[in-house]
Design a protein around this motif. Structure first.
Motif, PDB file in Angstrom:
ATOM      1  N   GLY A 266       6.947  21.549  14.683  1.00 43.70           N
ATOM      2  CA  GLY A 266       5.997  20.543  15.557  1.00 43.70           C
ATOM      3  C   GLY A 266       6.579  19.253  15.332  1.00 43.70           C
ATOM      4  N   THR A 267       5.626  18.355  16.149  1.00 40.16           N
ATOM      5  CA  THR A 267       5.989  16.930  16.048  1.00 40.16           C
ATOM      6  C   THR A 267       4.728  16.164  16.207  1.00 40.16           C
ATOM      7  N   VAL A 268       4.678  14.974  15.935  1.00 43.78           N
ATOM      8  CA  VAL A 268       3.547  14.411  16.261  1.00 43.78           C
ATOM      9  C   VAL A 268       3.641  13.234  17.247  1.00 43.78           C
ATOM     10  N   PHE A 269       2.702  13.307  18.169  1.00 41.67           N
ATOM     11  CA  PHE A 269       2.768  12.510  19.232  1.00 41.67           C
ATOM     12  C   PHE A 269       2.505  10.949  19.220  1.00 41.67           C
ATOM     13  N   GLN A 270       3.184  10.096  19.227  1.00 40.60           N
ATOM     14  CA  GLN A 270       2.967   8.707  19.182  1.00 40.60           C
ATOM     15  C   GLN A 270       3.239   8.063  20.525  1.00 40.60           C
ATOM     16  N   ASP A 271       1.957   7.304  20.805  1.00 38.03           N
ATOM     17  CA  ASP A 271       2.172   7.031  22.373  1.00 38.03           C
ATOM     18  C   ASP A 271       2.661   5.762  22.682  1.00 38.03           C
ATOM     19  N   ALA A 272       4.084   6.081  23.032  1.00 38.43           N
ATOM     20  CA  ALA A 272       4.973   4.676  23.316  1.00 38.43           C
ATOM     21  C   ALA A 272       4.580   3.851  24.446  1.00 38.43           C
ATOM     22  N   VAL A 273       3.864   4.688  25.441  1.00 34.95           N
ATOM     23  CA  VAL A 273       3.557   3.990  26.560  1.00 34.95           C
ATOM     24  C   VAL A 273       2.203   3.124  26.412  1.00 34.95           C
ATOM     25  N   GLY A 274       1.309   3.861  25.727  1.00 30.37           N
ATOM     26  CA  GLY A 274       0.138   2.998  25.036  1.00 30.37           C
ATOM     27  C   GLY A 274       0.224   1.865  24.320  1.00 30.37           C
ATOM     28  N   GLN A 275       1.320   2.028  23.390  1.00 29.54           N
ATOM     29  CA  GLN A 275       1.605   0.973  22.593  1.00 29.54           C
ATOM     30  C   GLN A 275       1.952  -0.290  23.356  1.00 29.54           C
ATOM     31  N   GLY A 276       3.096   0.139  24.163  1.00 29.61           N
ATOM     32  CA  GLY A 276       3.803  -1.064  24.874  1.00 29.61           C
ATOM     33  C   GLY A 276       2.933  -1.712  25.819  1.00 29.61           C
ATOM     34  N   SER A 277       2.174  -0.831  26.528  1.00 29.75           N
ATOM     35  CA  SER A 277       1.456  -1.610  27.330  1.00 29.75           C
ATOM     36  C   SER A 277       0.112  -2.220  27.002  1.00 29.75           C
ATOM     37  N   ALA A 278      -0.326  -1.540  25.742  1.00 31.72           N
ATOM     38  CA  ALA A 278      -1.387  -2.476  25.205  1.00 31.72           C
ATOM     39  C   ALA A 278      -1.021  -3.740  24.600  1.00 31.72           C
ATOM     40  N   ALA A 279       0.247  -3.867  24.057  1.00 28.87           N
ATOM     41  CA  ALA A 279       0.627  -5.120  23.385  1.00 28.87           C
ATOM     42  C   ALA A 279       0.798  -6.356  24.527  1.00 28.87           C
ATOM     43  N   VAL A 280       1.450  -5.798  25.716  1.00 28.01           N
ATOM     44  CA  VAL A 280       1.229  -6.802  26.806  1.00 28.01           C
ATOM     45  C   VAL A 280      -0.284  -7.177  27.452  1.00 28.01           C
ATOM     46  N   ASP A 281      -1.010  -6.464  27.147  1.00 22.79           N
ATOM     47  CA  ASP A 281      -2.489  -6.316  27.547  1.00 22.79           C
ATOM     48  C   ASP A 281      -2.944  -7.451  26.712  1.00 22.79           C
ATOM     49  N   VAL A 282      -2.992  -7.212  25.501  1.00 25.55           N
ATOM     50  CA  VAL A 282      -3.416  -8.088  24.290  1.00 25.55           C
ATOM     51  C   VAL A 282      -2.775  -9.624  24.555  1.00 25.55           C
TER      52      VAL A 282
END
Length: 320
Positions: free
Chosen positions: A272-288
């Protein structure tokens, strides 16, 4: 006739000059465009490139100029790049730290310049008593929970007993510290008959994980039943090593859900692996950052994007 000709020449010259001026205005970013400095810990990291791409795409949609610097995992280089970005009058900073334990000079520089600072993906303020300074934010995920997810699943597959190795990211980084702590907490609280035989840093890199895993296999043999990795790149290196040694009886799990890891899960090569949301993190940083620069700062200084466990049962959902 000559006067008319001269007049036409003058008019043509002014028209040409005006066109050139308009073209220059169109190509120049202009004084009012928002400029954000983005300091990457290392561009030679698959997952962090996903984060960077998401940041750039979100910034482009909002008309924000992102200026990217690559620290190449060099702390002093990162500090120098931050100072250079501030000197070039960026409006804000987004930083993926090289070393989360050594970010105070960068925080101080941003505050002295009076510009907002967002730490992305790696949090310098995890498990610290003091609050984040004013104007400083974090966007990412709660790393310890990812370690919990990894070990709870692997422990179940192992039947609660056996030996494991832990492949570590760069020592001292928040992700390395917290993910590893999460793994060990689950062992202590839920699987006391599982022994950590070895742990060693491969610095997030696949090639280094290959040699470390091969050494472990020589040292521990059949006693090592699983490898838990702080990221997918190292898990894929471990996979290469166990394949080279003809071991098909070990459980491997990574973190980040990069494309190669998802394929390996689909093929049954990684547990397995664990999904870390790259798109969610990157877009949220710009939004903040956009909110802060508009005087609409979010109530919480830490914005967390949740993790998700990926196994063979649900991997198709994450594959493109």
């Amino acid at each position: 006739m000559r006067k008319t000709l001269k007049l036409l020449v003058v008019l043509f010259a002014f028209t040409l000059l005006g066109a050139c001026s308009n073209e220059a205005a169109a190509s120049d970013p202009g004084e009012d465009e928002v400029k954000i400095g983005f300091s990457m810990s290392n561009l030679n990291d698959t997952f962090l490139n996903y984060v960077l791409n998401a940041t750039q795409e979100e910034a482009a949609e909002r008309g924000i100029d992102i200026r990217v610097e690559n620290a190449e995992d060099d702390l002093i280089r990162q500090q120098d790049q931050i100072n250079a970005l501030i000197h070039n009058e960026v409006d804000g900073l987004i930083v993926i730290p090289v070393d989360t334990s050594a970010m105070q000079p960068i925080t101080d520089a941003a505050q002295e310049a009076g510009i907002p600072l967002i730490y992305l993906n790696r949090n310098p303020y995890t498990d610290k008593e003091e609050e984040m300074p004013e104007g400083v934010y974090y966007v990412g995920s709660e790393e310890k929970k990812a370690g919990h997810m990894q070990m709870e699943y692997i422990g179940e597959l192992m039947g609660g007993e056996g030996g494991i190795g832990i492949l570590l990211g760069i020592l001292g980084s928040e992700a390395q510290v917290q993910r590893t702590a999460g793994v060990k907490e689950v062992i202590q609280e839920k699987y006391p008959d599982i022994e950590v035989l070895a742990e060693e840093t491969a610095k997030w890199q696949r090639d280094q994980a290959v040699s470390i895993t091969e050494n472990w296999l020589m040292t521990y043999g059949d006693r090592m039943n699983a490898i838990v990795s702080n990221n997918d790149e190292m898990a894929l290196g471990a996979l290469q090593a166990i394949q080279n040694n003809g071991r098909d009886d070990m459980y491997l799990i990574g973190m980040d859900a990069v494309a190669d890891a998802l394929t390996a899960v689909k093929e049954g090569k990684l547990a397995g692996t664990v999904f870390q949301d790259a798109v969610g993190q990157g877009s949220a940083a710009v939004d903040v950052m956009d909110q802060v620069l508009k005087g609409e700062a979010p109530e919480e200084q830490a914005i967390f994007v949740p993790y998700e466990l990926i196994t063979a049962e649900n991997v198709d959902k994450y594959m493109k």
